[in-house]
Motif scaffolding. Structure first.
Motif, mmCIF file in Angstrom:
data_model
loop_
_atom_site.group_PDB
_atom_site.id
_atom_site.type_symbol
_atom_site.label_atom_id
_atom_site.label_comp_id
_atom_site.label_asym_id
_atom_site.label_seq_id
_atom_site.Cartn_x
_atom_site.Cartn_y
_atom_site.Cartn_z
ATOM 1 N N ALA A 1 65.635 40.720 49.816
ATOM 2 C CA ALA A 1 64.945 40.049 50.918
ATOM 3 C C ALA A 1 65.364 40.672 52.254
ATOM 4 O O ALA A 1 66.470 41.189 52.398
ATOM 5 N N PHE A 2 64.442 40.615 53.212
ATOM 6 C CA PHE A 2 64.771 41.101 54.548
ATOM 7 C C PHE A 2 63.969 40.323 55.575
ATOM 8 O O PHE A 2 63.022 39.596 55.230
ATOM 9 N N HIS A 3 64.352 40.443 56.837
ATOM 10 C CA HIS A 3 63.634 39.759 57.910
ATOM 11 C C HIS A 3 62.781 40.766 58.654
ATOM 12 O O HIS A 3 63.276 41.778 59.144
ATOM 13 N N PHE A 4 61.496 40.479 58.733
ATOM 14 C CA PHE A 4 60.543 41.351 59.410
ATOM 15 C C PHE A 4 60.222 40.718 60.764
ATOM 16 O O PHE A 4 59.475 39.751 60.848
ATOM 17 N N GLY B 1 58.453 37.388 59.303
ATOM 18 C CA GLY B 1 59.451 36.377 58.973
ATOM 19 C C GLY B 1 60.365 36.870 57.874
ATOM 20 O O GLY B 1 60.582 38.081 57.715
ATOM 21 N N THR B 2 60.893 35.952 57.087
ATOM 22 C CA THR B 2 61.766 36.310 55.977
ATOM 23 C C THR B 2 60.922 36.688 54.770
ATOM 24 O O THR B 2 60.126 35.886 54.279
ATOM 25 N N ILE B 3 61.099 37.905 54.309
ATOM 26 C CA ILE B 3 60.337 38.431 53.169
ATOM 27 C C ILE B 3 61.226 38.321 51.941
ATOM 28 O O ILE B 3 62.237 39.020 51.822
ATOM 29 N N VAL C 1 62.984 51.851 62.550
ATOM 30 C CA VAL C 1 63.259 52.516 61.285
ATOM 31 C C VAL C 1 64.639 52.123 60.751
ATOM 32 O O VAL C 1 64.887 52.178 59.545
ATOM 33 N N GLN C 2 65.537 51.705 61.633
ATOM 34 C CA GLN C 2 66.867 51.282 61.185
ATOM 35 C C GLN C 2 66.789 50.049 60.272
ATOM 36 O O GLN C 2 67.608 49.883 59.365
ATOM 37 N N ASP C 3 65.788 49.189 60.512
ATOM 38 C CA ASP C 3 65.616 48.018 59.646
ATOM 39 C C ASP C 3 65.292 48.444 58.219
ATOM 40 O O ASP C 3 65.786 47.857 57.254
ATOM 41 N N ILE C 4 64.463 49.466 58.075
ATOM 42 C CA ILE C 4 64.112 49.966 56.754
ATOM 43 C C ILE C 4 65.287 50.708 56.127
ATOM 44 O O ILE C 4 65.557 50.584 54.927
ATOM 45 N N ASP C 5 66.006 51.488 56.929
ATOM 46 C CA ASP C 5 67.181 52.194 56.412
ATOM 47 C C ASP C 5 68.184 51.204 55.825
ATOM 48 O O ASP C 5 68.767 51.446 54.759
ATOM 49 N N TYR C 6 68.365 50.077 56.524
ATOM 50 C CA TYR C 6 69.294 49.048 56.034
ATOM 51 C C TYR C 6 68.798 48.471 54.711
ATOM 52 O O TYR C 6 69.584 48.265 53.774
ATOM 53 N N LEU C 7 67.500 48.220 54.619
ATOM 54 C CA LEU C 7 66.929 47.668 53.395
ATOM 55 C C LEU C 7 67.129 48.620 52.227
ATOM 56 O O LEU C 7 67.580 48.228 51.150
ATOM 57 N N PHE C 8 66.814 49.902 52.431
ATOM 58 C CA PHE C 8 66.940 50.873 51.345
ATOM 59 C C PHE C 8 68.400 51.072 50.938
ATOM 60 O O PHE C 8 68.700 51.261 49.758
ATOM 61 N N SER C 9 69.292 51.046 51.910
ATOM 62 C CA SER C 9 70.705 51.264 51.585
ATOM 63 C C SER C 9 71.292 50.097 50.801
ATOM 64 O O SER C 9 72.278 50.261 50.079
ATOM 65 N N ARG D 1 48.942 63.748 43.817
ATOM 66 C CA ARG D 1 49.376 63.234 45.109
ATOM 67 C C ARG D 1 50.048 61.879 44.913
ATOM 68 O O ARG D 1 49.980 61.296 43.829
ATOM 69 N N TRP D 2 50.680 61.400 45.950
ATOM 70 C CA TRP D 2 51.390 60.136 45.848
ATOM 71 C C TRP D 2 51.431 59.437 47.197
ATOM 72 O O TRP D 2 51.203 60.050 48.244
ATOM 73 N N LYS D 3 51.697 58.136 47.150
ATOM 74 C CA LYS D 3 51.907 57.325 48.339
ATOM 75 C C LYS D 3 53.106 56.422 48.082
ATOM 76 O O LYS D 3 53.361 56.021 46.950
ATOM 77 N N CYS D 4 53.813 56.107 49.146
ATOM 78 C CA CYS D 4 54.969 55.217 49.044
ATOM 79 C C CYS D 4 54.735 54.026 49.958
ATOM 80 O O CYS D 4 54.359 54.191 51.119
ATOM 81 N N ARG D 5 54.962 52.827 49.436
ATOM 82 C CA ARG D 5 54.778 51.633 50.256
ATOM 83 C C ARG D 5 55.734 50.532 49.832
ATOM 84 O O ARG D 5 56.200 50.487 48.686
ATOM 85 N N LEU D 6 55.998 49.640 50.751
ATOM 86 C CA LEU D 6 56.761 48.420 50.494
ATOM 87 C C LEU D 6 55.771 47.273 50.518
ATOM 88 O O LEU D 6 55.086 47.065 51.524
ATOM 89 N N ARG D 7 55.659 46.525 49.427
ATOM 90 C CA ARG D 7 54.645 45.473 49.299
ATOM 91 C C ARG D 7 55.285 44.099 49.177
ATOM 92 O O ARG D 7 56.322 43.935 48.526
ATOM 93 N N TRP D 8 54.635 43.103 49.796
ATOM 94 C CA TRP D 8 55.032 41.715 49.602
ATOM 95 C C TRP D 8 53.813 40.832 49.782
ATOM 96 O O TRP D 8 52.760 41.267 50.255
ATOM 97 N N TYR D 9 53.965 39.550 49.417
ATOM 98 C CA TYR D 9 52.853 38.609 49.446
ATOM 99 C C TYR D 9 53.188 37.423 50.353
ATOM 100 O O TYR D 9 54.345 37.033 50.487
ATOM 101 N N GLY D 10 52.149 36.856 50.958
ATOM 102 C CA GLY D 10 52.351 35.688 51.818
ATOM 103 C C GLY D 10 52.328 36.077 53.287
ATOM 104 O O GLY D 10 51.552 36.935 53.712
ATOM 105 N N ASP D 11 53.191 35.440 54.063
ATOM 106 C CA ASP D 11 53.223 35.691 55.504
ATOM 107 C C ASP D 11 53.576 37.146 55.797
ATOM 108 O O ASP D 11 54.432 37.745 55.123
ATOM 109 N N VAL D 12 52.944 37.684 56.833
ATOM 110 C CA VAL D 12 53.212 39.072 57.209
ATOM 111 C C VAL D 12 54.608 39.205 57.792
ATOM 112 O O VAL D 12 55.350 40.148 57.472
#
Length: 236
Positions: free
Chosen positions: A109-112, A83-85, A119-127, A70-81
């Motif tokens: 980097a992206f802005h959360f 803002g600018t990641i 979902v468009q925010d994630i699509d932009y990040l992946f593209s 099995r598998w899982k997919c995630r986007l991980r970062w550290y610090g503030d939840v």
């Protein structure tokens, strides 16, 4: 990669324990008193993850029923939840039986936005990420389903064969394809999760460590806990 981030090229065990009614400080003291002589590595920090799944929640159900592969997919970062990641990392966690590994990809980097996320925010990040073609095709079929966040501290045995992480102050946010806001998190303020991580070759020595743990062995999965809480379509 990010300082303190562990990339994996091998399969390892990740044994999870729950420390009920124990504070972080009390749990850390137990770890430091273990005969493996664990000591702190890296500064404690906030860990944040956006989890992804198929429209049919294939990842969730495979993990819920404990399918051998099995598998899982995630986007991980550290610090503030929010803002600018600055340094997010896309991870595919792959489990085969009792051991697992992960494949990691540094993302731009992206802005959360705390007030509006789609979902468009994630699509932009992946593209805009420099992903291999097969990975890009895979994530195109996924959608964000859960955000979680927690405080984590890190420890390593003196022989450097074993690592322990301690997580508390757990927060979960429901994610949908459309508009999201984050005003009502599900929290587990009094839950402390201990994870013992080590390569397959050191499994024959691990009982010397775990027999000194006053914790309950548990298949705790933050991904499953959050999904079960928020989704009426998944079983308890």
């Amino acid at each position: 990669m990010v300082n303190g981030y562990t990339e994996l090229n091998t399969y390892r065990f990740e044994r999870k324990f729950i420390a009920p009614n124990m504070s972080r400080l009390a749990t850390e003291l137990v770890i430091k008193q273990n005969q493996a002589f664990f000591s702190s590595v890296y500064q404690p920090r906030r860990v944040n993850n956006i989890y992804f799944d198929t429209p049919g929640l294939d990842c969730f159900f495979d993990n819920l029923f404990g399918h051998g592969t099995r598998w899982k997919c995630r986007l991980r970062w550290y610090g503030d939840v929010f803002g600018t990641i600055e340094s997010p990392i896309l991870e595919f966690k792959i489990k085969k039986g009792l051991v697992g590994t992960k494949r990691s990809y540094k993302m731009p980097a992206f802005h959360f936005d705390k007030n509006n996320f789609t979902v468009q925010d994630i699509d932009y990040l992946f593209s805009n990420g420099n992903l291999p073609d097969d990975v890009r095709e895979r994530v195109a079929k996924l959608q964000p389903v859960l955000l979680n966040s927690y405080e984590r501290s890190y420890f390593e045995s003196r022989n450097k064969k074993y690592r322990v992480t301690i997580d508390d102050k757990l927060e979960f946010y429901n994610l949908r394809r459309g508009w999201n806001h984050f005003g009502r998190p599900f929290t587990e303020d009094f839950k402390t999760v201990v994870e013992l991580k080590y390569d397959e070759e050191w499994n024959n020595e691990v009982d010397l460590i775990t027999t000194q743990f006053p914790f309950r062995l548990d298949k705790n999965s933050k991904f499953l806990a959050g999904m079960i809480h928020f989704r009426s379509e998944v079983p308890e």
